[in-house]
Design a protein around this motif. Structure first.
Motif, PDB file in Angstrom:
ATOM      1  N   ALA A 607       0.188   1.628  -7.957  1.00 17.17           N
ATOM      2  CA  ALA A 607       1.143   2.493  -8.621  1.00 17.17           C
ATOM      3  C   ALA A 607       0.976   3.859  -8.544  1.00 17.17           C
ATOM      4  N   PHE A 608       2.210   4.247  -7.854  1.00 12.67           N
ATOM      5  CA  PHE A 608       2.049   5.875  -7.438  1.00 12.67           C
ATOM      6  C   PHE A 608       3.303   6.622  -7.584  1.00 12.67           C
ATOM      7  N   PRO A 609       3.607   7.962  -7.711  1.00 14.07           N
ATOM      8  CA  PRO A 609       4.753   8.524  -7.887  1.00 14.07           C
ATOM      9  C   PRO A 609       5.855   8.256  -6.871  1.00 14.07           C
ATOM     10  N   ALA A 610       7.141   7.857  -7.192  1.00 15.19           N
ATOM     11  CA  ALA A 610       8.123   7.209  -6.397  1.00 15.19           C
ATOM     12  C   ALA A 610       8.160   8.319  -5.500  1.00 15.19           C
ATOM     13  N   GLY A 611       8.222   9.713  -5.846  1.00 15.42           N
ATOM     14  CA  GLY A 611       8.474  10.855  -5.010  1.00 15.42           C
ATOM     15  C   GLY A 611       7.721  10.940  -3.749  1.00 15.42           C
ATOM     16  N   GLU A 612       6.467  10.050  -3.831  1.00 20.80           N
ATOM     17  CA  GLU A 612       5.529  10.133  -2.777  1.00 20.80           C
ATOM     18  C   GLU A 612       5.600   9.105  -1.890  1.00 20.80           C
ATOM     19  N   GLY A 613       6.666   7.982  -2.379  1.00 18.17           N
ATOM     20  CA  GLY A 613       6.780   7.009  -1.733  1.00 18.17           C
ATOM     21  C   GLY A 613       7.536   6.984  -0.215  1.00 18.17           C
ATOM     22  N   GLY A 614       7.481   6.124   0.710  1.00 22.55           N
ATOM     23  CA  GLY A 614       7.931   6.382   1.970  1.00 22.55           C
ATOM     24  C   GLY A 614       8.374   5.021   2.663  1.00 22.55           C
ATOM     25  N   ASP A 615       8.765   4.994   3.853  1.00 23.95           N
ATOM     26  CA  ASP A 615       9.238   3.852   4.645  1.00 23.95           C
ATOM     27  C   ASP A 615       7.907   3.087   4.974  1.00 23.95           C
ATOM     28  N   PRO A 616       7.895   1.500   4.628  1.00 28.84           N
ATOM     29  CA  PRO A 616       6.746   0.945   4.733  1.00 28.84           C
ATOM     30  C   PRO A 616       6.393   0.388   6.100  1.00 28.84           C
ATOM     31  N   ASP A 617       5.835   1.624   6.808  1.00 30.01           N
ATOM     32  CA  ASP A 617       5.632   1.398   8.188  1.00 30.01           C
ATOM     33  C   ASP A 617       3.911   1.348   8.172  1.00 30.01           C
ATOM     34  N   ALA A 618       3.247   1.195   9.376  1.00 29.09           N
ATOM     35  CA  ALA A 618       1.791   1.139   9.253  1.00 29.09           C
ATOM     36  C   ALA A 618       1.160   2.356   8.760  1.00 29.09           C
ATOM     37  N   ASP A 619       1.732   3.464   8.961  1.00 28.05           N
ATOM     38  CA  ASP A 619       0.836   4.415   8.507  1.00 28.05           C
ATOM     39  C   ASP A 619       0.920   4.616   7.014  1.00 28.05           C
ATOM     40  N   PHE A 620       2.099   4.202   6.479  1.00 27.57           N
ATOM     41  CA  PHE A 620       2.166   4.501   4.911  1.00 27.57           C
ATOM     42  C   PHE A 620       1.572   3.391   4.415  1.00 27.57           C
ATOM     43  N   LEU A 621       1.493   1.976   4.780  1.00 29.71           N
ATOM     44  CA  LEU A 621       0.677   0.966   4.243  1.00 29.71           C
ATOM     45  C   LEU A 621      -0.657   1.208   4.195  1.00 29.71           C
ATOM     46  N   ASP A 622      -1.181   2.022   5.162  1.00 25.24           N
ATOM     47  CA  ASP A 622      -2.645   2.243   5.409  1.00 25.24           C
ATOM     48  C   ASP A 622      -2.909   3.362   4.413  1.00 25.24           C
ATOM     49  N   LEU A 623      -2.269   4.164   4.162  1.00 27.27           N
ATOM     50  CA  LEU A 623      -2.412   5.320   3.149  1.00 27.27           C
ATOM     51  C   LEU A 623      -2.422   4.680   1.689  1.00 27.27           C
ATOM     52  N   VAL A 624      -1.662   3.736   1.300  1.00 27.25           N
ATOM     53  CA  VAL A 624      -1.533   3.004   0.278  1.00 27.25           C
ATOM     54  C   VAL A 624      -2.745   2.144   0.112  1.00 27.25           C
ATOM     55  N   ALA A 625      -3.111   1.600   0.928  1.00 30.19           N
ATOM     56  CA  ALA A 625      -4.341   0.676   0.886  1.00 30.19           C
ATOM     57  C   ALA A 625      -5.465   1.408   0.525  1.00 30.19           C
ATOM     58  N   ARG A 626      -5.613   2.694   0.852  1.00 27.71           N
ATOM     59  CA  ARG A 626      -6.842   3.321   0.307  1.00 27.71           C
ATOM     60  C   ARG A 626      -6.957   3.305  -1.077  1.00 27.71           C
ATOM     61  N   VAL A 627      -6.004   3.362  -1.785  1.00 29.25           N
ATOM     62  CA  VAL A 627      -6.262   3.620  -3.226  1.00 29.25           C
ATOM     63  C   VAL A 627      -5.780   2.623  -4.075  1.00 29.25           C
ATOM     64  N   ALA A 628      -5.301   1.146  -3.374  1.00 31.10           N
ATOM     65  CA  ALA A 628      -4.819   0.109  -4.152  1.00 31.10           C
ATOM     66  C   ALA A 628      -5.883  -0.780  -4.781  1.00 31.10           C
ATOM     67  N   THR A 629      -5.478  -1.558  -5.772  1.00 30.38           N
ATOM     68  CA  THR A 629      -6.393  -2.339  -6.183  1.00 30.38           C
ATOM     69  C   THR A 629      -6.254  -3.974  -5.814  1.00 30.38           C
ATOM     70  N   PRO A 630      -7.282  -4.530  -5.213  1.00 27.64           N
ATOM     71  CA  PRO A 630      -7.243  -5.861  -4.617  1.00 27.64           C
ATOM     72  C   PRO A 630      -6.967  -7.085  -5.835  1.00 27.64           C
ATOM     73  N   ILE A 631      -6.144  -8.054  -5.616  1.00 30.80           N
ATOM     74  CA  ILE A 631      -6.003  -9.014  -6.538  1.00 30.80           C
ATOM     75  C   ILE A 631      -5.886 -10.223  -5.732  1.00 30.80           C
ATOM     76  N   SER A 632      -5.885 -11.495  -6.344  1.00 32.72           N
ATOM     77  CA  SER A 632      -5.671 -12.901  -5.852  1.00 32.72           C
ATOM     78  C   SER A 632      -4.730 -13.510  -6.547  1.00 32.72           C
ATOM     79  N   LEU A 633      -3.555 -14.181  -5.950  1.00 33.14           N
ATOM     80  CA  LEU A 633      -2.564 -14.750  -6.558  1.00 33.14           C
ATOM     81  C   LEU A 633      -2.628 -16.278  -6.410  1.00 33.14           C
ATOM     82  N   ALA A 634      -2.563 -17.033  -7.386  1.00 34.41           N
ATOM     83  CA  ALA A 634      -2.828 -18.569  -7.217  1.00 34.41           C
ATOM     84  C   ALA A 634      -1.677 -19.161  -7.966  1.00 34.41           C
ATOM     85  N   GLU A 635      -1.173 -20.295  -7.290  1.00 37.69           N
ATOM     86  CA  GLU A 635       0.233 -20.951  -7.358  1.00 37.69           C
ATOM     87  C   GLU A 635      -0.003 -21.436  -9.020  1.00 37.69           C
TER      88      GLU A 635
END
Length: 655
Positions: A607-635
Motif C-alpha cells: 500500500a503506497f500513496p496513489a500519487g506515487e503510482g505508475g504504469d505497471p511496467d517491469a521497472d515499476f513492479l521491481d520498485l514496489v516489490a522492494r517494499v511489498a509484503t509476501p503472502i500466500s493465497l489458497a483456494e
C-alpha cells in the motif's frame, strides 16, 4: 475530429477505465474495434463490469470538486454516480456551485462510483489522486450521509505542430493520430486513436487532450486495388447488383478504406491511392503519375519510422504542446506481387497488408495496434493475383487483413530497389483448442454443464492484440467437452469466464496453467486443455494502518502481484488482458480492502500513496516489490493481512 466526437471518445475511455478499475491493463486491446468490449474479468473487488446506476434510496453523498493541480474549487461541474452519462448537461444530475460543492441524495445502500464532468477538464472520479489513477468507490449504508468527498479534476491540454516536406513546404491534408501510451515494454499499452488533419499551412491541433503520455504519428498507407474489383464493388453498392455481392462482402470484411475516384491513380490494371485511416492522404507534389509512385512513409515523433523508436509526447494538465512537428521525406517505391491461394486453389478477393515487423518479444509486451500502421494494403483479384504498389524499401511482414482473421497467412519479405515478384501466399486454417470442463469444490453434488445453458467458456485473449475482437467463447457439450472457434497463431491466455456461481480455478495444458501463463498457438490444433471450476474462490482481506503523513487511506494504492516478478516478466505479463494474478485498487475510507478471485499462489502486496503510482511496467513492479509484503493465497481460505503504508520514493530507494 469534431469536438462532439472527441468528447464521446473521452467518455468511452473513462468507461473502459471504470470497467477496468482495480485491475490495470485489463482493457482488451480488441476493444479498439469493438468499443466497450470486455475480456471477461471483473474488478479487483470481484464485481463484473461498470457499476450499475444507483437505485433510489435514503442515502446521500456530498463533497467538493477541486482542480487537481491548484486545489481550487471548480464550479458548474456535472456530478453523478454509476454510469457516466453523455451530453453537456445530463438531465437530473447535480451541478457543483461556485464553491465546487455538490450533493446527491436519494441513493440506495451499496458501493458507488462518483464521477464529475466539466468543460475543459478530463472526466474525474472519486478516489483519483493523479491523472489516469484508478477510480475509488464510496460505501453507503441505508439512510447514511457521507460528506466531505473530494473529487479532483485535471485540465485538458492540446497537441499542435506543423508537417512539412524535405524542402520545408507545408503538407496539407495529412492525418495526425495520437494514442495514449501507458508505459513501455512490459505492461505497455495504447489507447483508442484520436485524429486531426493538417490545414493548408501544414498545421494541426488536437484539442481537449487529457494529461498523459502519447504516441503521435502522421499516417500514410499505400492502397492498391484491381480496377475490375473496384468497379464491381462500386456498381454493386450503387445499383444493388447481385453478381457483385461476393466482392462487396469481401471488401467490407477486409475493413480497408475504399478510396473515391478523385483520390486514385490508374497504374496498369490497378488503381492506386495513399490513404489514412479515415480518408485520402497527401502524396509528394511536383511529380508525374507513373507506375512507380513516390510516397511519404508513416512517421512517428520525433521523426522515426517505427513505434519502437518513437518517444512519448507528455501532456501535463492544461498544457499545450506546441513543438510536435514532422518533416517528411519523399521515398521511391517498387511493386510487390504474387498469388494468394487456399486449400482449394486461388483465393479471390483476399485482403492483404504489409507492415513493419515490430511485434514485441514476450519480455516487452507492448500493445501495438498494428491495424492503423500498415505500409501498404491490397486485395487479390478474381484469380487470386495481387499487387502492392507504392512500397518503399524495407523489411516487411505480409499478412491477411483484417489482422486476427482466419484463414490466415504470414510471409516475411525484404524489399530493395527492384520489384518483388512471384510471391506465394498460402492461406492456412485457424487453430482450434479442444478440452473439457471439470468441477471441484465443497458442494456435495457436482454440477454438470447442462445446468448452464448458453454458457460461454474457453475464450482466448491474445497477448499482443490485433486491434480486433477475438472469437467468443463456446458452450460445452453435455459431457463437458468443448472445441474453440479457430484462432490465428500467437500467444494466448484463457480468459476468466464464470459458469453461474462457479469460478475458474485453473486452465491446465501440459502441466501449465494457461489462465495465468500464456500458451503458444502455432500450427496444429491443441488438445488436452482442462478447465476446472470451483465454488471456493480465493479471498484477500486487509486493513491498512493510519498513514504517517496523516493523509487519507482511501488515497492509497493497494497493489497485489505475483511474488516471482522475474518469471512473470519473462512471460511478458501483465499484458492488456484481464489478469488473474494482479489487482490495483483503492481501500475504503477506514483502510479496509478486499480482493476476490485471484489465482491461488504466492503474491506480494503493498500500500503506497496513489500519487506515487505508475504504469505497471517491469521497472515499476521491481520498485514496489522492494517494499511489498509476501503472502500466500489458497483456494477457499480467506487470507487477512495488515499493511503499513510505504513510500516508493523513500522506503524503496532506501532498501
Amino acid at each position: 475530429m469534431s469536438l462532439r466526437v472527441w468528447r464521446r471518445a473521452l467518455v468511452l475511455s473513462v468507461l473502459l477505465l471504470c470497467q477496468a478499475a482495480a485491475r490495470p491493463g485489463a482493457d482488451d486491446g480488441q476493444a479498439a474495434a469493438r468499443p466497450g468490449a470486455d475480456d471477461g474479468q471483473g474488478s479487483g473487488a470481484g464485481q463484473r463490469g461498470a457499476p450499475p446506476r444507483a437505485r433510489a434510496g435514503t442515502g446521500s453523498l456530498s463533497g467538493q470538486i477541486v482542480d487537481g493541480v491548484s486545489g481550487r474549487p471548480v464550479a458548474g461541474v456535472t456530478v453523478g454516480v454509476g454510469a457516466i452519462l453523455d451530453g453537456p448537461r445530463a438531465a437530473g444530475l447535480p451541478v457543483s456551485d461556485q464553491s465546487g460543492h455538490f450533493e446527491i441524495s436519494a441513493l440506495a445502500a451499496g458501493q458507488h462510483m462518483v464521477w464529475a464532468r466539466a468543460e475543459g477538464y478530463a472526466i474525474g472520479t472519486y478516489g483519483q489522486v493523479r491523472p489516469g489513477d484508478v477510480p475509488g468507490r464510496v460505501a453507503l449504508r441505508d439512510g447514511a450521509r457521507v460528506a466531505d468527498l473530494r473529487i479532483r479534476m485535471w485540465k485538458l491540454g492540446a497537441i499542435t505542430g506543423r508537417v512539412i516536406d524535405e524542402a520545408g513546404a507545408p503538407v496539407a491534408g495529412a492525418t495526425i493520430e495520437i494514442r495514449t501510451r501507458a508505459g513501455r515494454g512490459l505492461g505497455g499499452r495504447f489507447g483508442l486513436p484520436v485524429r486531426a488533419t493538417t490545414d493548408r499551412n501544414g498545421r494541426y491541433v488536437v484539442r481537449e487532450v487529457r494529461p498523459a503520455d502519447y504516441l503521435v504519428g502522421v499516417l500514410f498507407t499505400s492502397t492498391s486495388l484491381p480496377a475490375a474489383v473496384l468497379d464491381t464493388y462500386r456498381g454493386a453498392v450503387s445499383e444493388g447488383l447481385a453478381d457483385g455481392a461476393s466482392v462487396v462482402a469481401a471488401l467490407r470484411a477486409s475493413r480497408l478504406w475504399i478510396p473515391g475516384e478523385s483520390a486514385t491513380t490508374r497504374i496498369g490494371s490497378d488503381v492506386f491511392a495513399v490513404v489514412a485511416p479515415e480518408g485520402p492522404a497527401p502524396r509528394p507534389s511536383g511529380q508525374a503519375a507513373d507506375d512507380r509512385p513516390r510516397v511519404y512513409r508513416t512517421t512517428f515523433h520525433p521523426g522515426v519510422s517505427t513505434v519502437a523508436e518513437a518517444r512519448p509526447v507528455r501532456v501535463l494538465p492544461g498544457e499545450t504542446r506546441f513543438d510536435v512537428d514532422f518533416q517528411l521525406a519523399t521515398l521511391p517505391t517498387v511493386r510487390v506481387s504474387g498469388v494468394v491461394s487456399g486449400s482449394d486453389g486461388p483465393a479471390p478477393y483476399t485482403a492483404l497488408r504489409l507492415l513493419t515487423p515490430e511485434e514485441p518479444p514476450a519480455e516487452a509486451n507492448e500493445f501495438i495496434s498494428l491495424a492503423s500502421f500498415e505500409t501498404a494494403v491490397t486485395v487479390a483479384d478474381a484469380r487470386g493475383a495481387f499487387t502492392f504498389h507504392g512500397v518503399p524499401a524495407g523489411r516487411y511482414v505480409l499478412t491477411t487483413a483484417p489482422p486476427g482473421r482466419t484463414p490466415w497467412a504470414r510471409t516475411e519479405i525484404v524489399v530493395g530497389e527492384s520489384d518483388v515478384q512471384d510471391v506465394t501466399v498460402q492461406l492456412r486454417q485457424g487453430i482450434r483448442v479442444h478440452g473439457r470442463v471439470e468441477f471441484a469444490g465443497t458442494s456435495r453434488q457436482r454440477p454438470t454443464t447442462a445446468l448452464f445453458p448458453g454458457a460461454s467458456i474457453a475464450r482466448l485473449g491474445q497477448l499482443v492484440p490485433t486491434g480486433y475482437a477475438t472469437p467468443d467463447g463456446v458452450a460445452p457439450e453435455a459431457d463437458g467437452a468443448f472445441t474453440t472457434p479457430p484462432y490465428p497463431p500467437g500467444r494466448y491466455l484463457v480468459l476468466d469466464q464464470r459458469l453461474g456461481p462457479w469460478m475458474l480455478r485453473s486452465a491446465m495444458l501440459d502441466g501449465r496453467d494457461v489462465s495465468v501463463l500464456p500458451m503458444e498457438l502455432s500450427d496444429d490444433d491443441v488438445t488436452g486443455l482442462v478447465l476446472t471450476y470451483t465454488d471456493q474462490p480465493t479471498y484477500l482481506r486487509g486493513t491498512i494502518a493510519p498513514r504517517p503523513d496523516g493523509g487519507l487511506r482511501s488515497e492509497l494504492d493497494v497493489m497485489v502481484f505475483p511474488a516471482d516478478v522475474a518469471a512473470w516478466v519473462r512471460e511478458g505479463l501483465p499484458s492488456h488482458l484481464p489478469s488473474r494474478q494482479m489487482r490495483t485498487l483503492h481501500p475504503d475510507e477506514d483502510g479496509t480492502f478486499q480482493v476476490v478471485g485471484l489465482a491461488p499462489g504466492n503474491y506480494l502486496v503493498a500500500a503506497f500513496p496513489a500519487g506515487e503510482g505508475g504504469d505497471p511496467d517491469a521497472d515499476f513492479l521491481d520498485l514496489v516489490a522492494r517494499v511489498a509484503t509476501p503472502i500466500s493465497l489458497a483456494e477457499g481460505a480467506p487470507r487477512v493481512v495488515e499493511l503499513m503504508p510505504v513510500s516508493l520514493r523513500r522506503d524503496a530507494i532506501r532498501r
